[in-house]
Every structure is written in C-alpha cells, then in structure tokens.
Design an enzyme around this catalytic site. Sequence first.
Site, PDB file in Angstrom:
ATOM      1  N   LYS A 181       0.834  -1.203   0.000  1.00 29.55           N
ATOM      2  CA  LYS A 181       0.000   0.000   0.000  1.00 29.55           C
ATOM      3  C   LYS A 181       0.876   1.263   0.000  1.00 29.55           C
ATOM      4  O   LYS A 181       2.047   1.230   0.383  1.00 29.55           O
ATOM      5  CB  LYS A 181      -0.923   0.011   1.225  1.00 29.55           C
ATOM      6  CG  LYS A 181      -1.817  -1.232   1.412  1.00 29.55           C
ATOM      7  CD  LYS A 181      -2.644  -1.656   0.234  1.00 29.55           C
ATOM      8  CE  LYS A 181      -3.850  -2.482   0.573  1.00 29.55           C
ATOM      9  NZ  LYS A 181      -3.793  -3.899   0.199  1.00 29.55           N
TER      10      LYS A 181
HETATM   11  C1  LIG Z   1      -4.977  -4.915   1.011  1.00 28.42           C
HETATM   12  C2  LIG Z   1      -6.445  -4.970   1.155  1.00 28.42           C
HETATM   13  C3  LIG Z   1      -7.059  -5.627   2.228  1.00 28.42           C
HETATM   14  C4  LIG Z   1      -6.306  -6.506   3.185  1.00 28.42           C
HETATM   15  O1  LIG Z   1      -5.345  -5.873   3.914  1.00 28.42           O
HETATM   16  P1  LIG Z   1      -4.171  -6.727   4.611  1.00 28.42           P
HETATM   17  O2  LIG Z   1      -3.456  -5.703   5.416  1.00 28.42           O
HETATM   18  O3  LIG Z   1      -3.323  -7.290   3.516  1.00 28.42           O
HETATM   19  O4  LIG Z   1      -4.796  -7.782   5.434  1.00 28.42           O
HETATM   20  C5  LIG Z   1      -8.441  -5.534   2.359  1.00 28.42           C
HETATM   21  N1  LIG Z   1      -9.191  -4.852   1.469  1.00 28.42           N
HETATM   22  C6  LIG Z   1      -8.637  -4.231   0.408  1.00 28.42           C
HETATM   23  C7  LIG Z   1      -9.522  -3.470  -0.518  1.00 28.42           C
HETATM   24  C8  LIG Z   1      -7.251  -4.292   0.202  1.00 28.42           C
HETATM   25  O5  LIG Z   1      -6.724  -3.717  -0.873  1.00 28.42           O
END
Ligand SMILES: *Cc1c(COP(=O)(O)O)cnc(C)c1O
Length: 363
Positions: A181
């Site tokens: 992210k």
């Molecule tokens: C990355 C993501 C998640 C999950 O997050 P993690 O930290 O990897 O568990 C959930 N929803 C969306 C839309 C994402 O892009």
Amino acid sequence: MIPITKPFMPPRAEYEEYLEGIWQREYLTNNGPLVQELEAKLRAYLDIEHLLFVSNGTIALQIAINALGLKGEIITTPYSYVATASSIVWEGCTPVFVDIDEHTLNIDPNLIEDAITDTTSGIIATHVYGNPCDMEAIQEIADKYDLKVIYDASHCFGTEFEGKSVFDYGDVSTVSFHATKLYHTIEGGAVISRHEDVNHKISRMRNFGHAGPGNFEGVGINGKNSEFHAAMGLCILNYIDEILVSRKNQWLRYADFLTYANARGITIHPAANFNYAYFPVVFESETVMLKVKASLEKNEIYPRRYFYPSLSELDYMEGPLLNRTYDISKRVLCLPLYYDLIKEEQKKVISVIQENIKEVVYE
Ligand SMILES: *Cc1c(COP(=O)(O)O)cnc(C)c1O
C-alpha cells in the site's frame, strides 16, 4: 524489470535509531510506546479522533464486523480485494453482492435498496483504488433501514472527502498498511471509529478482550501489532507528503497519455482530494487487455489484473454473477506505480501500451 509496485523504504539509519530504543527498553509488543506514538501521530496527521493500530487490514475488517454486532446478510461489493468478502464469511455472515457503477467502479447505491432483506444488518463498501464511494447516498439508505456502514478504506491513506479524511465516515472505516500500500508498516492496518463506545470495544477486542491483567470485557482476538511495525510506520510517516506528491505526478503522466487510447480510466468523486494510489485502465475488451499485458510482460513490465476474478465468482460464494462487475473485472489492468518509478520507465510502459492499442485499432 518494472514491477506493479515496490514498497517505500525509508533510510535505513532512521529505522535503526528506533531499533536502538527497542533494544534499550526490551519492550517488543503489547501496546508499547512506539505503537502509542504512531497512533497519536496518525490521529494528528489525519485529524481524526479515534484510530487503533492492528496487525493487518483483514483483522481490522473482522474486528469491525464483530464490534458492530453485524449478523445475517451484509451488502457488499463484488469488486474489491478478496479480504473484503472473505472477512464477512469468516465472521459467520453472508455477503450479498450488489453491482458497481461503471465509471467509479464503486458499489452502485441505486441498486442497494433492492438487495435489502429482513436479515440485512449492514453495508461494507470499498473505496476502490482510493476513490471515495457515494457516501451520501449510502448513508441515506443506511439511516432509512437502520443499517451499520463499514468502509473498507484500505486504499485510501491520504484521500480526503469534503476537506476531511475519508476515514471519518460511516460507523467504522478500516485501512491496510500492508507493504504494497501507498503508506505501510510492513504488515499492519487500523480501525477508525466515529463513536467512542465502538472504539472502546475495539480496543478491548484487539487484545483478547483484556480490560486489565485479570479481567476481560467480551470475546476478543489477537489483533495487536508490534514495536517493529510501528517503527516502520513512524519512519515512513515523515515521508508521506513526498510519497503523495510523487504518486500524483506519476498518475497524471499516465493520464495525459491514456485519454487518447481506446481505453479509459475511472471517474474520481468530485468532492474528493484523491490520493492517486492506483492507476487502473479499463480496456475496451478482454482481448485488448490480454494483448497489452502480454506485450508489457515481454518487455519485463508487470502490470496486475486488479481485481480479478470478481468476488461473486469465488467458489464459496452464492448468488448470481453481476454483469457490470463480471465484464469490467475481465478488462482492467493496473499499471506500475510506486515511489521511485522514474519518468523514463513510465514512458516505456506508455509506449508499449500505445503500440498495442494502435495495432488492435487498425487490425
Ligand atoms: C490490502 C487490502 C485488504 C487486506 O489488507 P491486509 O493488510 O493485507 O490484510 C483488504 N481490502 C482491500 C480493498 C485491500 O486492498
């Protein structure tokens, strides 16, 4: 090689300074001083009242569903990362998918009311690619039917809506701080609540329900995060404005080119100050998309089919396929976007796409 993304790496010496402190204190996890410092700095940066740092964005969603007491059916989008829908199933609820708007790729609020039944308890909507949903329409429906609203704001660090953080909407918003992210803590996430009582409940829930060493308030889980992850978050927070500016410049460079192609981007909500987290391209057909993808890969450029397949296609889900999502998820590609992606690399991506689009157009 140009990957879809690369994690932002702060200067190593800055991380090592935090390690020094951790070694002195020998305090590694369980709501340590760096976790508390990170939470305070994030609340100040985002100008929000409540924020709890947790171990990832998926547990953030699960805790949110649990803390709001959602049961039965939850209306959600089929166009998101799998965690949005799998969390609903994991919490023993049933996802009811509602199709997306073709231009924003977010859940279409006009279709939500028809999907509400006697057992609907909430709505979980994703602000896809960092672009806010039509929150006014969603809240209106939620108020009318007394439903809770959770926003999966995993992509939204830095996005503002009507001048304030997009996290400050709905009953709860969740965010992921995973390494892929825009802002990350290696693994991590946060739950942002707008109500003091919900925030209090979540603060217990993420720590096994502990209210003190020997007493418990309700059922909990281990959703805590560590001093090492908080240290990464503190280092990167010092660079967040630079990260957001570079992302915007890169995004606009792609956008300048793609207005001429037989492909399109997405429509950003007019009240949003967008964080430019992802650059999706919606090609005119799956054939064109696959052709472009293959050519990019031949040139060692790795875009990603993000999100594919649509979530109602998963074998553990029920319900019909939704036309718009089914169609669009087959022809979207996200282009490489990350802090140290340079102009020359972007030009290479652009020229490979352009060649292919031309070929297809004149075939
Ligand atoms: C990355 C993501 C998640 C999950 O997050 P993690 O930290 O990897 O568990 C959930 N929803 C969306 C839309 C994402 O892009």
